[in-house]
Design a protein around this motif. Structure first.
Motif, PDB file in Angstrom:
ATOM      1  N   MET A   4       0.850  16.087  10.005  1.00  0.00           N
ATOM      2  CA  MET A   4       2.125  16.543   9.449  1.00  0.00           C
ATOM      3  C   MET A   4       3.005  17.210  10.505  1.00  0.00           C
ATOM      4  N   PRO A  33       2.395   3.996   2.867  1.00  0.00           N
ATOM      5  CA  PRO A  33       2.665   4.962   1.796  1.00  0.00           C
ATOM      6  C   PRO A  33       3.285   6.232   2.382  1.00  0.00           C
ATOM      7  N   TYR A  34       4.243   6.774   1.687  1.00  0.00           N
ATOM      8  CA  TYR A  34       4.980   7.936   2.201  1.00  0.00           C
ATOM      9  C   TYR A  34       4.026   9.086   2.524  1.00  0.00           C
ATOM     10  N   GLY A  35       4.123   9.580   3.751  1.00  0.00           N
ATOM     11  CA  GLY A  35       3.322  10.737   4.143  1.00  0.00           C
ATOM     12  C   GLY A  35       1.912  10.413   4.595  1.00  0.00           C
ATOM     13  N   MET A  36       1.591   9.130   4.701  1.00  0.00           N
ATOM     14  CA  MET A  36       0.212   8.748   5.021  1.00  0.00           C
ATOM     15  C   MET A  36      -0.207   9.220   6.416  1.00  0.00           C
ATOM     16  N   GLY A  37      -1.491   9.449   6.598  1.00  0.00           N
ATOM     17  CA  GLY A  37      -2.027   9.826   7.895  1.00  0.00           C
ATOM     18  C   GLY A  37      -2.482   8.606   8.678  1.00  0.00           C
ATOM     19  N   PRO A  42      11.421   7.780  -1.089  1.00  0.00           N
ATOM     20  CA  PRO A  42      10.610   8.231   0.053  1.00  0.00           C
ATOM     21  C   PRO A  42      10.045   7.039   0.814  1.00  0.00           C
ATOM     22  N   VAL A  88      -1.513   9.620  -1.318  1.00  0.00           N
ATOM     23  CA  VAL A  88      -1.323  10.461  -0.128  1.00  0.00           C
ATOM     24  C   VAL A  88      -1.111  11.909  -0.547  1.00  0.00           C
ATOM     25  N   ALA A  89      -1.823  12.823   0.083  1.00  0.00           N
ATOM     26  CA  ALA A  89      -1.658  14.245  -0.223  1.00  0.00           C
ATOM     27  C   ALA A  89      -0.339  14.749   0.357  1.00  0.00           C
ATOM     28  N   LEU A  90       0.467  15.320  -0.511  1.00  0.00           N
ATOM     29  CA  LEU A  90       1.760  15.874  -0.091  1.00  0.00           C
ATOM     30  C   LEU A  90       1.875  17.288  -0.632  1.00  0.00           C
ATOM     31  N   GLN A  91       2.860  18.015  -0.126  1.00  0.00           N
ATOM     32  CA  GLN A  91       3.179  19.321  -0.695  1.00  0.00           C
ATOM     33  C   GLN A  91       4.012  19.091  -1.959  1.00  0.00           C
ATOM     34  N   GLU A 121       0.781  11.522  -4.061  1.00  0.00           N
ATOM     35  CA  GLU A 121       1.700  10.471  -4.522  1.00  0.00           C
ATOM     36  C   GLU A 121       1.270   9.175  -3.851  1.00  0.00           C
ATOM     37  N   TRP A 123      -5.175  16.802   8.964  1.00  0.00           N
ATOM     38  CA  TRP A 123      -3.991  16.805   8.103  1.00  0.00           C
ATOM     39  C   TRP A 123      -2.860  17.607   8.753  1.00  0.00           C
ATOM     40  N   ASP A 140       7.728  17.436  -2.176  1.00  0.00           N
ATOM     41  CA  ASP A 140       7.966  16.285  -1.295  1.00  0.00           C
ATOM     42  C   ASP A 140       7.827  15.000  -2.140  1.00  0.00           C
ATOM     43  N   GLY A 141       8.127  13.871  -1.527  1.00  0.00           N
ATOM     44  CA  GLY A 141       7.994  12.594  -2.226  1.00  0.00           C
ATOM     45  C   GLY A 141       9.000  12.487  -3.363  1.00  0.00           C
ATOM     46  N   SER A 152      12.555  11.342   3.794  1.00  0.00           N
ATOM     47  CA  SER A 152      12.245  11.984   2.513  1.00  0.00           C
ATOM     48  C   SER A 152      13.220  11.544   1.432  1.00  0.00           C
TER      49      SER A 152
END
Lengths: 369, 323
Positions: free
Chosen positions: A363, A349-353, A322, B79-82, B76, A359, B85-86, A300
């Motif tokens: 996570m 990409p940050y947080g990608m699935g 990130p 990508v869906a984040l809370q 971002e 979802w 974040d990011g 992060s």
């Protein structure tokens, strides 16, 4: 017309969904550690490896039509859902020499790590690295999941793999029948690696690492490496020559590839890996004690860059923005310990699935199997 | 027999879904009445205020300072984040460059802004949707040195004045017409044909802080205009510009904001350029990849006068997060 379509279409869609979900339901049962053999063991090791070869040969030929696939075959490349025939299917030119098959005849799944060549590479003699998972259902490919590691992050290591030609010997050796661990124990032992690295603080029990544990990441030896990359510290100063062993008295501020698996975790210097999520343990080869998992490492890059090591050293380390690695990781597990680790990773990409999880699951840092 | 039944049911269901879904697609793309229905009481100053508030909360790493709607969606780089974040965790400051745009009738606003992340500069593109005094949607792209080869923030101190100048009320094309003018730009890229695009002869394009047209005289293709560049076919590696969205049209200022994805399959690296022969195309031709793009167009006299874009290199065909 719309109303009729709406009503009949809804029924049609429900039937359609049922048709799609059928293999998924079987899959869930088949992947259960307790009941792995709902799907009859129709495809043995040789058969599974044959599907890998057939798949990769079709990729090189840019011809997906030659593959036996189920009607709703699903394909992802680097986490994106694509049509079979798109992505690397267009750019691949030939297979490389490095071939590492991981078979799970019980569930009809097979994993593969290997080298390939791509048309657009700056130097066409530079291989790329592929991680592949196929699910075979009724002698057809129902799922194809791939990670392609290319460019600067893979070039050097891919060449190393190409020179190796085959995986390290421990990966190819059978575990004596009496010493074989259960599927769930194999998975949960491998999962300790991810749990230990996530927000590493150096204060846990790392006895799950065997003394001979060694790791390759994109073909680079990142543990016990007598010649680790030097580089510079965050402030731009040359990094001091690493000690071959983690020595808290030297107050290191960055972990070293010269250290052992256990040393790296004990140093507490991997803290900047903030979340290891979507841990999918999809392939287990009990005979050889191998676990193949997909997951993501998130960094992060905020306050988690600032932390304290077990020796009280205040450290700032890790990516400044990130950052996510999408990873396929293979573990050799015997006697409740990790002996060999090999990973293929690419930045995403940050947080990608992954394209394969909800979802919430994508996570979550809980193991899925 | 059962198999045939599944297939027949599926085909029928999909046909119906298409029949039902088709009008929606048209409506979502450009129709004025639909957007009017979403109108809020937040005017330009109000919307700019939301952007201000957002950027302040961002560098304070504190989304709780914002009036976020229940179920707010935040992405971002697709990508869906809370929220939190990011970039929320890493933004340490703002630069002086900030280019705002808004469509008050739709409750939509956004900005390009230079940001600092742990001391490293980057460019943020932001889109907010405001409804009933709350932020309901947050869409962002962040051009970073670590993930984007083309980036230079050195010249990004103030945006070109043309982006903030009002168009006389009598000269404002309709929303649909403005979108159509800009949409042709993407057709021109796909077809390698600058002639079909209504470029002003003075058109300038800045991408991630770097001027990419007109080209420089010292570049391998020379000082070509935006349209001439397209016609060389040097962008053939861009197989498709899809999906395309036009979430904000600022008619007062003659601005169209496009959110698109360029798809580069990596299957062709060389192209025959008229007058030059076979040439190697750009680095994006080398492997399957896509770029996520937020591109703002100034339309003047029904021609594209100025373009600025934030571009993030990404995974091939990665979703934008909003389709």
């Amino acid at each position: 017309m719309k109303r009729i379509c709406g009503a009949i279409g809804l029924i049609g869609m429900l039937l359609f969904a049922a048709a799609i979900l059928r293999p998924a339901i079987v899959r869930g049962a088949a992947n259960s550690p307790q009941a792995p053999s709902v799907n009859p063991p129709m495809c043995d090791r040789e058969c599974l490896n044959g599907f890998v070869d057939q798949y990769l040969d079709a990729v090189v030929a840019h011809d997906a039509s030659r593959l036996p696939v189920t009607p709703f075959v699903k394909f992802t490349e680097n986490g994106q859902h694509l049509r079979l025939g798109d992505g690397f299917w267009r750019s691949a030119v030939k297979r490389g020499d490095y071939k590492f098959y991981i078979d799970d005849p019980q569930t009809g799944e097979v994993g593969f790590l290997g080298t390939m060549y791509e048309a657009g590479a700056r130097d066409t003699s530079d291989p790329v690295i592929i991680a592949l998972r196929l699910r075979i259902f009724d002698r057809k490919i129902s799922e194809a999941e791939t990670i392609i590691a290319r460019g600067q992050m893979a070039e050097g290591g891919a060449k190393n793999l190409e020179k190796m030609g085959e995986p390290r010997k421990p990966f190819l050796e059978d575990v004596p029948a009496a010493e074989r661990m259960s599927r769930i124990d194999l998975i949960m032992t491998a999962n300790k690696y991810f749990s230990g690295m996530q927000q590493d603080d150096g204060k846990h029990d790392y006895s799950f690492f065997a003394d001979d544990c060694n790791r390759l990441e994109n073909g680079m030896q990142t543990t016990n490496n007598p010649h680790p990359m030097g580089g510079a510290t965050a402030s731009g100063e040359p990094r001091p020559a690493p000690s071959p062993r983690y020595d808290p008295a030297q107050h290191p501020t960055m972990y070293s590839a010269a250290w052992s698996c256990k040393d790296q975790f004990q140093s507490g210097l991997l803290h900047f890996v903030t979340r290891i999520r979507d841990r999918r343990f999809l392939i287990v080869d009990q005979e050889r004690g191998i676990v193949f998992a997909f997951c993501f490492f998130d960094h992060s890059a905020g306050d988690t860059r600032n932390f304290e090591t077990p020796t009280g050293e205040k450290v700032t380390a890790g990516p400044t923005t990130p950052w996510t690695w999408e990873i396929a990781e293979v573990f050799k597990v015997t006697g409740g310990q990790l002996h060999q680790i090999e990973a293929v990773l690419t930045q995403s990409p940050y947080g990608m699935g992954s394209g394969w999880s909800s979802w919430d699951d994508s996570m979550s840092d809980q193991p899925q199997f | 027999m059962r198999k045939r039944f599944w297939i027949a049911a599926a085909i029928f269901a999909l046909s119906c879904a298409f029949a039902i879904g088709k009008p929606n697609r048209v409506r979502a793309s450009a129709s004025e009445p639909h957007r009017a229905a979403a109108a809020s009481h937040c005017d330009r100053a109000c919307l700019d205020g939301f952007v201000d508030q957002y950027l302040k909360a961002l560098v304070a790493h504190d989304p709780s300072k914002l009036p976020l709607a229940k179920g707010v969606k935040f992405t971002e780089d697709g990508v869906a984040l809370q929220p939190g974040d990011g970039l929320w965790a890493t933004a340490t400051g703002l630069g002086t460059y900030r280019l705002d745009f808004a469509e008050p009738g739709a409750g939509e606003a956004g900005a390009y802004a230079v940001i600092q992340e742990n001391g490293t500069p980057g460019i943020l593109w932001l889109r907010l949707k405001v409804a009933k005094g709350e932020i309901a949607e947050i869409e962002t792209l962040v051009a970073r040195k670590q993930t984007t080869s083309l980036l230079n923030t050195n010249n990004l101190t103030t945006p070109p004045a043309i982006f903030t100048e009002d168009v006389p009320a009598a000269d404002r094309p309709s929303r649909e017409e403005m979108v159509a003018i800009v949409n042709k730009y993407f057709d021109g890229i796909e077809q390698g044909n600058g002639d079909i695009v209504a470029f002003d002869k003075e058109c300038v394009r800045i991408e991630n802080g770097v001027q990419t047209c007109p080209g420089s005289a010292s570049s391998r293709l020379g000082a070509l205009s935006c349209g001439e560049q397209l016609s060389t076919k040097i962008f053939t590696y861009i197989q498709s510009v899809s999906p395309r969205r036009f979430p904000i049209v600022d008619r007062e200022r003659g601005l169209v904001l496009a959110r698109v994805r360029f798809n580069h399959p990596g299957s062709q690296q060389m192209v025959d350029v008229p007058g030059h022969g076979m040439m190697k195309m750009g680095a994006f031709s080398e492997w399957p990849n896509s770029t996520q793009i937020a591109e703002l167009f100034k339309v003047e006299n029904r021609k594209i006068r100025e373009i600025t874009a934030v571009i993030v290199t990404g995974t091939y065909k990665a979703p934008t997060g909003w389709e």
